[in-house]
Design a protein around this motif. Sequence first.
Motif, mmCIF file in Angstrom:
data_model
loop_
_atom_site.group_PDB
_atom_site.id
_atom_site.type_symbol
_atom_site.label_atom_id
_atom_site.label_comp_id
_atom_site.label_asym_id
_atom_site.label_seq_id
_atom_site.Cartn_x
_atom_site.Cartn_y
_atom_site.Cartn_z
ATOM 1 N N MET A 74 0.853 -1.192 0.000
ATOM 2 C CA MET A 74 0.000 0.000 0.000
ATOM 3 C C MET A 74 0.894 1.250 0.000
ATOM 4 O O MET A 74 1.732 1.417 0.889
ATOM 5 N N ILE A 75 0.742 2.071 -1.005
ATOM 6 C CA ILE A 75 1.547 3.291 -1.094
ATOM 7 C C ILE A 75 0.810 4.411 -0.360
ATOM 8 O O ILE A 75 -0.274 4.837 -0.768
ATOM 9 N N LEU A 76 1.395 4.883 0.717
ATOM 10 C CA LEU A 76 0.779 5.902 1.558
ATOM 11 C C LEU A 76 1.265 7.306 1.211
ATOM 12 O O LEU A 76 0.566 8.280 1.444
ATOM 13 N N LYS A 77 2.466 7.413 0.652
ATOM 14 C CA LYS A 77 2.990 8.720 0.234
ATOM 15 C C LYS A 77 4.053 8.513 -0.836
ATOM 16 O O LYS A 77 4.958 7.709 -0.671
ATOM 17 N N GLU A 78 3.928 9.263 -1.933
ATOM 18 C CA GLU A 78 4.943 9.246 -2.972
ATOM 19 C C GLU A 78 6.002 10.305 -2.669
ATOM 20 O O GLU A 78 5.835 11.145 -1.784
ATOM 21 N N SER A 79 7.089 10.281 -3.430
ATOM 22 C CA SER A 79 8.170 11.249 -3.234
ATOM 23 C C SER A 79 7.720 12.640 -3.639
ATOM 24 O O SER A 79 6.911 12.811 -4.560
ATOM 25 N N ASP A 80 8.256 13.659 -2.950
ATOM 26 C CA ASP A 80 8.004 15.041 -3.327
ATOM 27 C C ASP A 80 8.744 15.342 -4.637
ATOM 28 O O ASP A 80 9.838 14.843 -4.884
ATOM 29 N N GLU A 81 8.147 16.177 -5.442
ATOM 30 C CA GLU A 81 8.740 16.569 -6.714
ATOM 31 C C GLU A 81 9.818 17.629 -6.470
ATOM 32 O O GLU A 81 9.590 18.599 -5.757
ATOM 33 N N LEU A 138 3.938 1.976 2.486
ATOM 34 C CA LEU A 138 5.147 2.666 2.029
ATOM 35 C C LEU A 138 4.954 4.175 2.067
ATOM 36 O O LEU A 138 3.921 4.691 1.628
ATOM 37 N N LEU A 139 5.947 4.867 2.601
ATOM 38 C CA LEU A 139 5.993 6.323 2.523
ATOM 39 C C LEU A 139 7.366 6.714 1.996
ATOM 40 O O LEU A 139 8.392 6.254 2.509
ATOM 41 N N HIS A 140 7.383 7.557 0.973
ATOM 42 C CA HIS A 140 8.635 8.015 0.384
ATOM 43 C C HIS A 140 8.820 9.501 0.651
ATOM 44 O O HIS A 140 7.873 10.285 0.568
ATOM 45 N N ASP A 141 10.066 9.876 0.963
ATOM 46 C CA ASP A 141 10.429 11.289 1.102
ATOM 47 C C ASP A 141 9.581 11.970 2.176
ATOM 48 O O ASP A 141 8.778 12.855 1.898
ATOM 49 N N LEU A 142 9.786 11.562 3.405
ATOM 50 C CA LEU A 142 9.011 12.064 4.544
ATOM 51 C C LEU A 142 9.916 12.896 5.450
ATOM 52 O O LEU A 142 11.000 12.443 5.827
ATOM 53 N N ARG A 143 9.465 14.084 5.809
ATOM 54 C CA ARG A 143 10.226 14.947 6.735
ATOM 55 C C ARG A 143 9.311 15.306 7.900
ATOM 56 O O ARG A 143 8.323 16.010 7.729
ATOM 57 N N ILE A 144 9.654 14.802 9.083
ATOM 58 C CA ILE A 144 8.845 15.066 10.270
ATOM 59 C C ILE A 144 9.739 15.597 11.379
ATOM 60 O O ILE A 144 10.937 15.301 11.428
ATOM 61 N N PHE A 179 -2.744 5.422 10.057
ATOM 62 C CA PHE A 179 -1.384 5.714 10.494
ATOM 63 C C PHE A 179 -0.629 6.469 9.405
ATOM 64 O O PHE A 179 0.080 7.445 9.662
ATOM 65 N N GLY A 180 -0.791 6.022 8.156
ATOM 66 C CA GLY A 180 -0.145 6.706 7.043
ATOM 67 C C GLY A 180 -0.618 8.140 6.888
ATOM 68 O O GLY A 180 0.174 9.049 6.643
ATOM 69 N N GLU A 181 -1.928 8.353 7.047
ATOM 70 C CA GLU A 181 -2.471 9.713 6.945
ATOM 71 C C GLU A 181 -1.907 10.620 8.037
ATOM 72 O O GLU A 181 -1.628 11.801 7.803
ATOM 73 N N SER A 193 0.267 13.953 7.389
ATOM 74 C CA SER A 193 -0.136 15.264 7.917
ATOM 75 C C SER A 193 0.991 15.917 8.706
ATOM 76 O O SER A 193 1.026 17.144 8.851
ATOM 77 N N ALA A 194 1.931 15.098 9.219
ATOM 78 C CA ALA A 194 3.076 15.641 9.961
ATOM 79 C C ALA A 194 4.232 16.018 9.037
ATOM 80 O O ALA A 194 5.214 16.623 9.485
ATOM 81 N N HIS A 195 4.125 15.664 7.760
ATOM 82 C CA HIS A 195 5.189 15.934 6.798
ATOM 83 C C HIS A 195 5.374 17.440 6.633
ATOM 84 O O HIS A 195 4.424 18.175 6.359
#
Length: 356
Positions: free
Chosen positions: A1-8, A64-70, A215-217, A221-223
Amino acid sequence: MILKESDERSGDLAKLTQLASKCNAAQKRRLDDEFKKIQAGSRGEQGAAHVMNRVFGESETVGLLHDLRIGVRGEFAQIDHLVIHRMQGRIWLCETKNYAGRLQCNEHGEWTVWYGKQPKPIPSPIQQARLQAVVLRRWLEENGYAYLDVVPLVLIAPTSSIDRRHVPEDMIVVKWDQFGDWWARQAEELSAISLLKMTAGWVWENRDKNWLSAFGEKLCSAHTPIIFDWESRIGLNQSDAPDPRKETKKKNNVHPITQRKVKQPPEQEVADDIKLDLSPIKTPHGDVSFIALESDEVAIRNAAIEPLIDAVRGTVKGRGRWQPLFKNWIVKVEDFQEVRLKIETRLSETDTKRLA
């Protein structure tokens, strides 16, 4: 399950492209280094994300979450990839490194990448992953997920090699094209006691696919995407910024992406108030984007997809110039509208043939 793709990162690349004409020699070197780092990092993260998405994209057990900054209390973790196994109650925090040389870790934990016989010291990817895991664990504790286990690991490019003799035994370093095989092996190596504990926790905490989505959401939201002050980063707002009163016309002071404006005869001059349509051309294959430069030129970029490459290159070749570093075409502003129209026409003809 893809929860977040990479930021452009195209916005950062576009900004650096626009700043190129304002740089002196020292600033141009810094700008080129930053540009190359973004490109190399993006290729590495995209390569690893592609493999992970193929393995787990349809899974209802793994997120999966890609490119996450928290961040937690002013400290931030820039995480390349998170792999969440809801049944095991584990999160793998992946630090991706796109080096093409030979990686070596010595007995002191110091890392070097070798390009042939040329060594280049690099920050320890293991230490980077561990420090990011510390911040992630704090975030989990503050948000009610302290029961989840965080495991840092390092992903390296398939084109690299590694001397593993001094890599800590408790640290995982794996090539990203082998991530699926490694994942299967680690699952097989779990002991019966570990599996029993994980199953009990999964049932007790009701970690179903809805839990994984929620959990992914919350993580998304913290990104907090980082916003770079590129002028400061490359030194444009420092005293070594170019003084227009002292600018020289020496060739080596001209950035590769720009040319000085050549005075045109009156009948060829472009009106100052000319309006350019710089909106991207959107296609099923990706976008063709345009950036106005201060050198009275326009940069043209396209996704690395064959129909887009053919349309742009076939139109611009002979009328503009190719910039290998920035991977874009440059055309004069007075030619831009005609070039744009021809690109649109070529793309339209390609789509018509495809659908025929």
